[in-house]
Motif scaffolding. Structure first.
Motif, PDB file in Angstrom:
ATOM      1  N   ASP A  20       0.884  -1.162   0.000  1.00  0.00           N
ATOM      2  CA  ASP A  20       0.000   0.000   0.000  1.00  0.00           C
ATOM      3  C   ASP A  20       0.920   1.210   0.000  1.00  0.00           C
ATOM      4  OD1 ASP A  20      -1.706   2.090   0.503  1.00  0.00           O
ATOM      5  OD2 ASP A  20      -2.807   1.059   2.097  1.00  0.00           O
TER       6      ASP A  20
ATOM      7  N   HIS B 198      -0.703  -1.170 -10.545  1.00  0.00           N
ATOM      8  CA  HIS B 198      -1.302  -0.325  -9.510  1.00  0.00           C
ATOM      9  C   HIS B 198      -2.811  -0.334  -9.675  1.00  0.00           C
ATOM     10  CE1 HIS B 198       2.807   1.236  -9.528  1.00  0.00           C
ATOM     11  NE2 HIS B 198       2.559   1.635  -8.293  1.00  0.00           N
ATOM     12  N   ALA B 199      -3.529  -0.331  -8.564  1.00  0.00           N
ATOM     13  CA  ALA B 199      -4.987  -0.325  -8.606  1.00  0.00           C
ATOM     14  C   ALA B 199      -5.530   0.250  -7.295  1.00  0.00           C
ATOM     15  CB  ALA B 199      -5.518  -1.734  -8.835  1.00  0.00           C
ATOM     16  N   GLU B 200      -6.859   0.372  -7.253  1.00  0.00           N
ATOM     17  CA  GLU B 200      -7.501   0.918  -6.060  1.00  0.00           C
ATOM     18  C   GLU B 200      -7.605  -0.104  -4.938  1.00  0.00           C
ATOM     19  OE1 GLU B 200     -11.052   3.211  -6.632  1.00  0.00           O
ATOM     20  OE2 GLU B 200     -10.326   3.956  -8.554  1.00  0.00           O
ATOM     21  N   THR B 201      -7.663  -1.399  -5.298  1.00  0.00           N
ATOM     22  CA  THR B 201      -7.761  -2.435  -4.265  1.00  0.00           C
ATOM     23  C   THR B 201      -6.631  -3.446  -4.442  1.00  0.00           C
ATOM     24  OG1 THR B 201      -9.130  -3.969  -5.546  1.00  0.00           O
ATOM     25  CG2 THR B 201     -10.289  -2.259  -4.281  1.00  0.00           C
TER      26      THR B 201
ATOM     27  N   GLU C 266      -7.578  -6.061  -7.145  1.00  0.00           N
ATOM     28  CA  GLU C 266      -7.409  -5.559  -8.514  1.00  0.00           C
ATOM     29  C   GLU C 266      -5.932  -5.464  -8.889  1.00  0.00           C
ATOM     30  OE1 GLU C 266      -9.416  -1.824  -8.435  1.00  0.00           O
ATOM     31  OE2 GLU C 266     -11.396  -2.714  -8.627  1.00  0.00           O
TER      32      GLU C 266
ATOM     33  N   SER D  84      -6.181   7.347   1.992  1.00  0.00           N
ATOM     34  CA  SER D  84      -7.009   6.957   0.861  1.00  0.00           C
ATOM     35  C   SER D  84      -6.564   7.716  -0.383  1.00  0.00           C
ATOM     36  CB  SER D  84      -8.470   7.268   1.168  1.00  0.00           C
ATOM     37  OG  SER D  84      -9.272   6.895   0.101  1.00  0.00           O
ATOM     38  N   ALA D  85      -6.256   6.960  -1.437  1.00  0.00           N
ATOM     39  CA  ALA D  85      -5.863   7.570  -2.704  1.00  0.00           C
ATOM     40  C   ALA D  85      -6.181   6.606  -3.836  1.00  0.00           C
ATOM     41  CB  ALA D  85      -4.370   7.885  -2.685  1.00  0.00           C
ATOM     42  N   ASN D  86      -6.337   7.149  -5.015  1.00  0.00           N
ATOM     43  CA  ASN D  86      -6.598   6.306  -6.191  1.00  0.00           C
ATOM     44  C   ASN D  86      -5.352   5.525  -6.559  1.00  0.00           C
ATOM     45  OD1 ASN D  86      -9.203   7.195  -6.393  1.00  0.00           O
ATOM     46  ND2 ASN D  86      -8.748   8.761  -7.920  1.00  0.00           N
ATOM     47  N   ALA D  87      -5.549   4.271  -6.880  1.00  0.00           N
ATOM     48  CA  ALA D  87      -4.479   3.397  -7.378  1.00  0.00           C
ATOM     49  C   ALA D  87      -3.248   3.396  -6.481  1.00  0.00           C
ATOM     50  CB  ALA D  87      -4.112   3.767  -8.806  1.00  0.00           C
ATOM     51  N   ASP D  88      -3.458   3.310  -5.166  1.00  0.00           N
ATOM     52  CA  ASP D  88      -2.307   3.288  -4.251  1.00  0.00           C
ATOM     53  C   ASP D  88      -1.887   1.883  -3.846  1.00  0.00           C
ATOM     54  OD1 ASP D  88      -4.526   2.806  -2.645  1.00  0.00           O
ATOM     55  OD2 ASP D  88      -3.694   3.871  -0.923  1.00  0.00           O
ATOM     56  N   LYS D  89      -2.619   0.870  -4.299  1.00  0.00           N
ATOM     57  CA  LYS D  89      -2.227  -0.523  -4.036  1.00  0.00           C
ATOM     58  C   LYS D  89      -1.346  -0.976  -5.192  1.00  0.00           C
ATOM     59  CE  LYS D  89      -5.030  -0.746  -0.495  1.00  0.00           C
ATOM     60  NZ  LYS D  89      -5.315   0.660  -0.221  1.00  0.00           N
TER      61      LYS D  89
END
Length: 125
Positions: free
Chosen positions: A45, A75-78, A81, A51-56
């Motif tokens: 992460d 990179h993705a939001e979850t 993903e 919380s941020a977009n595409a931080d995973k």
């Protein structure tokens, strides 16, 4: 094919994650099973709790017998993903790299030559 899952800060590494990742990759990459000795997965992460977009992020590296390793990132939001996206990218990279090698070996001329249709070897015509 050995599969190792490592996690960075903000991602829990549980036995169920390891089992799920192993099953998913074994199924997805089954046709390359004889070529892959080990796959390393790194889940992280990048914003660790924020919380941020595409931080995973998921990085996968496939170690191949007799070849250079192949690595991909997604990179993705979850976390799910990111993992699935990296698995798709790794499949594509393996298709591209190992497919080229297999095609190269198939393109070699054979010692055995096929006779033209209708010609019987040794027959006078």
């Amino acid at each position: 094919m050995q599969i190792q899952v490592n996690t960075g800060s903000g991602v829990d590494n549980t036995e169920s994650l390891q089992r799920w990742a192993s099953e998913h990759l074994s199924e997805t990459l089954a046709r390359f099973q004889q070529d892959i000795t080990r796959i390393e997965v790194q889940l992280s992460d990048e914003n660790s709790g924020k919380s941020a977009n595409a931080d995973k992020r998921c990085m996968m590296e496939a170690r191949l017998a007799g070849h250079q390793p192949i690595a991909v990132n997604h990179h993705a939001e979850t976390q799910d993903e990111a993992f699935r996206g990296a698995a798709r990218k790794l499949l594509h990279a393996l298709d591209h790299s190992l497919g080229k090698l297999r095609d190269h070996h198939r393109d070699r001329d054979s010692i055995r030559k096929d006779e033209p249709t209708g010609v019987v070897p040794g027959a006078a015509g």
